[in-house]
Every structure is written in C-alpha cells, then in structure tokens.
Design a protein around this motif. Structure first.
Motif, PDB file in Angstrom:
ATOM      1  N   UNK A 110       0.845  -1.196   0.000  1.00  0.00           N
ATOM      2  CA  UNK A 110       0.000   0.000   0.000  1.00  0.00           C
ATOM      3  C   UNK A 110       0.878   1.242   0.000  1.00  0.00           C
ATOM      4  N   UNK A 111       0.437   2.304  -0.690  1.00  0.00           N
ATOM      5  CA  UNK A 111       1.088   3.592  -0.580  1.00  0.00           C
ATOM      6  C   UNK A 111       2.117   3.923  -1.631  1.00  0.00           C
ATOM      7  N   UNK A 112       3.090   4.733  -1.210  1.00  0.00           N
ATOM      8  CA  UNK A 112       4.072   5.310  -2.124  1.00  0.00           C
ATOM      9  C   UNK A 112       4.965   4.243  -2.746  1.00  0.00           C
ATOM     10  N   UNK A 113       5.309   4.445  -4.010  1.00  0.00           N
ATOM     11  CA  UNK A 113       6.193   3.544  -4.735  1.00  0.00           C
ATOM     12  C   UNK A 113       7.489   4.286  -5.071  1.00  0.00           C
ATOM     13  N   UNK A 114       7.499   5.045  -6.142  1.00  0.00           N
ATOM     14  CA  UNK A 114       8.602   5.947  -6.505  1.00  0.00           C
ATOM     15  C   UNK A 114       9.934   5.224  -6.715  1.00  0.00           C
ATOM     16  N   UNK A 115       9.872   4.008  -7.237  1.00  0.00           N
ATOM     17  CA  UNK A 115      11.102   3.287  -7.570  1.00  0.00           C
ATOM     18  C   UNK A 115      11.074   2.827  -9.020  1.00  0.00           C
ATOM     19  N   UNK A 116      10.380   3.574  -9.853  1.00  0.00           N
ATOM     20  CA  UNK A 116      10.297   3.253 -11.273  1.00  0.00           C
ATOM     21  C   UNK A 116       9.226   4.098 -11.922  1.00  0.00           C
ATOM     22  N   UNK A 131      -3.585   3.536  -2.766  1.00  0.00           N
ATOM     23  CA  UNK A 131      -3.123   4.563  -1.859  1.00  0.00           C
ATOM     24  C   UNK A 131      -2.248   5.613  -2.501  1.00  0.00           C
ATOM     25  N   UNK A 132      -1.878   5.438  -3.753  1.00  0.00           N
ATOM     26  CA  UNK A 132      -1.023   6.426  -4.402  1.00  0.00           C
ATOM     27  C   UNK A 132      -1.866   7.604  -4.880  1.00  0.00           C
ATOM     28  N   UNK A 133      -1.153   8.672  -5.189  1.00  0.00           N
ATOM     29  CA  UNK A 133      -1.802   9.866  -5.694  1.00  0.00           C
ATOM     30  C   UNK A 133      -0.837  10.480  -6.700  1.00  0.00           C
ATOM     31  N   UNK A 134      -0.898  11.759  -6.925  1.00  0.00           N
ATOM     32  CA  UNK A 134      -0.057  12.366  -7.936  1.00  0.00           C
ATOM     33  C   UNK A 134       1.300  12.797  -7.408  1.00  0.00           C
ATOM     34  N   UNK A 141      -6.278   5.497  -8.514  1.00  0.00           N
ATOM     35  CA  UNK A 141      -7.076   6.620  -8.034  1.00  0.00           C
ATOM     36  C   UNK A 141      -7.810   6.280  -6.747  1.00  0.00           C
ATOM     37  N   UNK A 142      -7.346   5.263  -6.032  1.00  0.00           N
ATOM     38  CA  UNK A 142      -8.084   4.780  -4.861  1.00  0.00           C
ATOM     39  C   UNK A 142      -8.275   5.855  -3.804  1.00  0.00           C
ATOM     40  N   UNK A 143      -7.230   6.602  -3.489  1.00  0.00           N
ATOM     41  CA  UNK A 143      -7.351   7.620  -2.444  1.00  0.00           C
ATOM     42  C   UNK A 143      -8.266   8.750  -2.888  1.00  0.00           C
ATOM     43  N   UNK A 144      -8.164   9.138  -4.150  1.00  0.00           N
ATOM     44  CA  UNK A 144      -9.042  10.193  -4.651  1.00  0.00           C
ATOM     45  C   UNK A 144     -10.513   9.761  -4.581  1.00  0.00           C
ATOM     46  N   UNK A 221       3.249   8.420   2.786  1.00  0.00           N
ATOM     47  CA  UNK A 221       3.702   9.628   2.090  1.00  0.00           C
ATOM     48  C   UNK A 221       3.982  10.725   3.121  1.00  0.00           C
ATOM     49  N   UNK A 222       4.877  10.513   3.978  1.00  0.00           N
ATOM     50  CA  UNK A 222       5.162  11.525   4.971  1.00  0.00           C
ATOM     51  C   UNK A 222       6.082  10.951   6.023  1.00  0.00           C
TER      52      UNK A 222
END
Length: 494
Positions: A110-116, A131-134, A141-144, A221-222
């Motif tokens: 769940x959550x942030x990825x940012x490894x590709x 759980x990701x966003x922009x 778009x699950x969180x939105x 994300x924090x």
C-alpha cells in the motif's frame, strides 16, 4: 496435534515512512510523541546507527528493493524527473520481493512507490492495494475516490497557516509548498487511508487460506513536505516552545560552496527561526499523525492473532533537514539530519525486547534480512548484509562475525546537475568526499551538530587518513565505478 509440515517462517510487516528524521523517535531527541515507534523499540531492537545509502527517494527505495548501493542498481536520482539517469530498474535485476514470491510468500503493498517511472509494485511481485496519488506515483485513483466518497475531494479543502519558500512565505503563487493546516478530518487524511488499507490486508491474510506466510509493505507519504496536517496535530506542538537545533548556528565557514548556495536554491535564505519553528511544529505533528496510524496497524495485528508470528520493521528512506543547518528538504549535504534514519525491528521470540544496537547498518541491509527470515539465499548482486545475526544476539554482531565499524553512502546530484559525493561514517567521525570542492571531516562526539569542518585541521591528520582508508575500502568492496580516480585522490591528497 501440530502439522509437522506447517510453514514456521514469520510473516513480515514493513512500515516505511518518507523523509522521517532519526531524532524524532530517539530517546534523546525532541519532544515528539511517537507511542507506536516507542512500543516497537520496547518490544524489539532499536538501531541507533542506521543510515540510508543515499538521501534521495527513488535511489534509496531502489536500494531497498535490490539490496544494492545506488551505483550498483543505477537509479542515481529521482526516476520521475526529466533528468533521471535511470527511469526504471532492469527487468533482470534481482529484488528481495521477487525472491520472496518464488519462496512462497504472499506479497501485498500500500502507498508510495517511486522506484520506477513506468514500473509498479506489481512488476516486482506485489499485489498493489492502492493509496497512491499524484505525488510522483499516479498508480491508481483509490485515495481520490475515497476522499470523493467522503465529500472532501483532494485539493478542494481550504488550507490555513500556509508556508511557502521564496520571497513571500505566505504567497502560494511562487516557491515550494512547505506546510499548512488542513480542515479535513483525520479519517480523510492519506495516512489514515493507508493504515485502513494495511489493516484490510492484515484481515485478509488472517482470514485467507494461503499456505505460506505474508509480506506486507506500507509506504506512508510523509512526513515529507508539504507538512499538511489536520487538528489536533496541526496545533499539537507550540512553535514558541521549539528551540532551534544546535546546527541552526551554521555559518558555512570552511564548507563546500554548494551548502550555502542551497539556501537560495531551496528558497529559504530569508527564513528566520520563527518561521522555521512554525514549519517544524507541523513536521512533528505529521510524524505523530503517522505514528498513531502505525499504532492502529499494530493493534490490528494483535486483534487478529498475528503479532507473535510477524516480524515488524519500521524505517524511513531518509531524513529531512526541517530547518537544521537552516536547510529545507535534502540535497548534497551529507549531514546526519538526512542520512541517519530510524530503524526498529520487533521479532517476537527472537529479538530481545528493549535492545539498543550501536552496530552500524544500512537501510538496504533489510533486503538481505527479509530473505534470511524466509530461508532464501541472498543473491550475489546484493551489497547488503542480513541483520538476523544481530537480532538474534541482542543487536550486536556475534564474536565470530566480522562486521564493519562504519557505514557507506553516496550522492550523485539532483535538479541542477550531476556530481560525485561519497561518505563514510563511524560512531565517532564522518568523512565526505566532494569531487569538485573541499572534503569534509566531522568529529561526531565533540561536534554532533557537524558545524566545524576539520578536514584541514593538523590535529586530525591521523583521523583523516584512517577515514579515507575506510572510504577507499568501501568503494573497492562494492566495486564503485568511481574508485579508480577517487582512490588516487584520497591516497595521495594532503
């Protein structure tokens, strides 16, 4: 009667935060409330000398996934940027997650990825639960949808107490968004949502009929900026009661020029402590908000009878300046504020409760650790060492185990160009190699704030020589491609 063929390997829950400082949960740190992290420390091992291999998101996360230092996996800067050296990891590069899947673990994320840039957790064996966003990761778009269903769409809340970098810290038309108070309920924040998805995963694992153990990764994300928090966290810490850290007295005298340049580059050269204290109060509130969500996750493990058979790890990809050295965010400044990370491991029945480890370890040592927990051989490509022997021995290496008394880290530049930095750190000293500028040497015992660069101090000649030797050894051992010319400079320089 117990099943003789039952899989006794532990479940694993990894909770990774984004840009969380080591000192926020340290006993000797500032007065930040972190009951869940404190609970993990009291019930497991707290590593006091854990460092990230690099203080930038994509690179550190790629190291965690591959068990390699950045020069090994090649993702040297953030993968979402137009100047990314490597947008995606090579498909044939071994990762701990794919090894775990092959060994029968059920992986969820769940959550942030940012490894590709184009890859997702699903490309590495995880079932992605949203759980990701922009924020660099528009995976779904699950969180939105969650926020829209609650009647508070993302981006439509009226923020207050906003801070921005630039000439006018209250002007959102320019600069980088630093901090604010949001009017949304706690249940509408992303940390709460990510905890909900993680609790759902725990319930599914508990009620499922899978034969193997599970590995769940929850990436918050924090407390990465912007430090946007609701009440009661927005006013939990009084800015007027927050004292500036010792490093706030930074003058940059004798330091690489880029340090002072970064004040202007980041737009915080005119920030005074009153403004920084307001931002730091929001940062601390963000840390506590996430910690309370971790507490909910730990309670869910216990409620579903999984606590005793699950190894829980909390760590961060790297730290955050948050006003230390008068800096914002991170960058080519290899101070402990961004390179030293929190790391707690609770493994019931194995790790001693309340142990404090002074053994130097790296974030990406967790990759090899996960594999040993799963009885899986560590690939030859990994530059990481399993922490299992330390966990089984009160946090210290067994007498028969040769363990380095230092950590190694690097930086390769970011938004305004590439350059080479290497760092070696022991409990007492830190040496930073800066290719285009003066090197740095800090006495961490006498000067924990790292204010005085001693690289040219005659009384530290022997220390300088020893630390340079340690750095060369690390570069040789990890086959750092810069070792040929850097080694020549370090061995022959004054």
């Amino acid at each position: 009667m117990a099943d003789a063929d039952a899989d006794t390997r532990p479940n694993v829950l990894l909770v990774l935060t984004d840009q969380e400082r080591y000192d926020c949960s340290a006993p000797e740190g500032p007065p930040v409330e972190t009951p869940a992290i404190d609970r993990l420390s009291s019930e497991g091992v707290r590593f006091e000398q854990a460092c990230t291999p690099i203080s930038i998101c994509s690179s550190a996360r790629a190291s965690l996934l591959t068990g390699q230092f950045p020069h090994g996996h090649g993702m040297l800067n953030n993968c979402h940027e137009p100047d990314a050296i490597r947008a995606n990891l090579p498909a044939d590069m071994p990762t701990f997650s794919e090894e775990l899947v092959a060994a029968g673990y059920d992986l969820t994320y769940t959550g942030k990825w940012h490894a590709g840039r184009d890859q997702t957790p699903a490309d590495f064996g995880f079932s992605y639960l949203g759980g990701s966003d922009e924020h660099h990761d528009d995976i779904d778009a699950a969180f939105r949808e969650y926020r829209a269903d609650r009647g508070t769409p993302v981006g439509e809340a009226d923020l207050a107490e906003e801070i921005y970098t630039g000439d006018d810290p209250r002007d959102g038309d320019e600069g980088t968004f630093v901090a604010a108070k949001t009017p949304v309920d706690i249940e509408e924040t992303r940390p709460y949502f990510l905890a909900e998805r993680t609790i759902d995963a725990i319930e599914d694992h508990a009620e499922g009929d899978g034969d193997g153990p599970f590995f769940h990764r929850a990436d918050f994300y924090g407390p990465h900026h912007p430090y946007v928090v609701p009440e009661p966290y927005a006013s939990m810490y009084d800015p007027e009661a927050i004292e500036p850290p010792a490093s706030y007295a930074e003058t940059y005298d004798g330091k690489p020029r880029v340090h002072e340049n970064y004040l202007t580059y980041r737009g915080v050269d005119d920030f005074d402590w009153e403004l920084w204290a307001e931002a730091v109060a929001k940062y601390w509130g963000f840390v506590t908000l996430i910690d309370h969500q971790l507490e909910r996750i730990l309670d869910a493990l216990a409620e579903h009878g999984l606590a005793d058979e699950t190894a829980v790890i909390h760590a961060s990809d790297h730290g955050d300046f948050a006003g230390s050295h008068r800096q914002f965010n991170k960058g080519p400044l290899m101070y402990d504020d961004t390179y030293r990370i929190p790391l707690q491991v609770r493994w019931p029945g194995v790790a001693d409760a309340g142990a404090r480890s002074e053994t130097p370890v790296h974030l990406h040592d967790l990759a090899a650790t996960f594999l040993e927990l799963a009885d899986v051989p560590v690939p030859d490509s990994f530059d990481s060492r399993s922490l299992v022997p330390l966990l089984e021995n009160g946090g210290e290496p067994p007498a028969a185990l040769d363990w380095r008394a230092s950590t190694f880290a690097q930086y390769h530049g970011d938004e305004f160009g590439l350059y080479s930095q290497r760092m070696v750190r022991t409990a007492d000293y830190k040496y930073v190699y800066n290719g285009p500028d003066i090197d740095e040497l800090y006495d961490l015992t006498a000067d924990p704030a790292e204010l005085q660069n001693l690289v040219d101090h005659p009384e530290y000649e022997e220390v300088r020589r020893d630390m340079r030797t340690r750095l060369v050894d690390w570069m040789d051992e990890t086959e750092d491609p810069n070792r040929v010319w850097v080694t020549d400079v370090l061995e022959n320089g004054s």
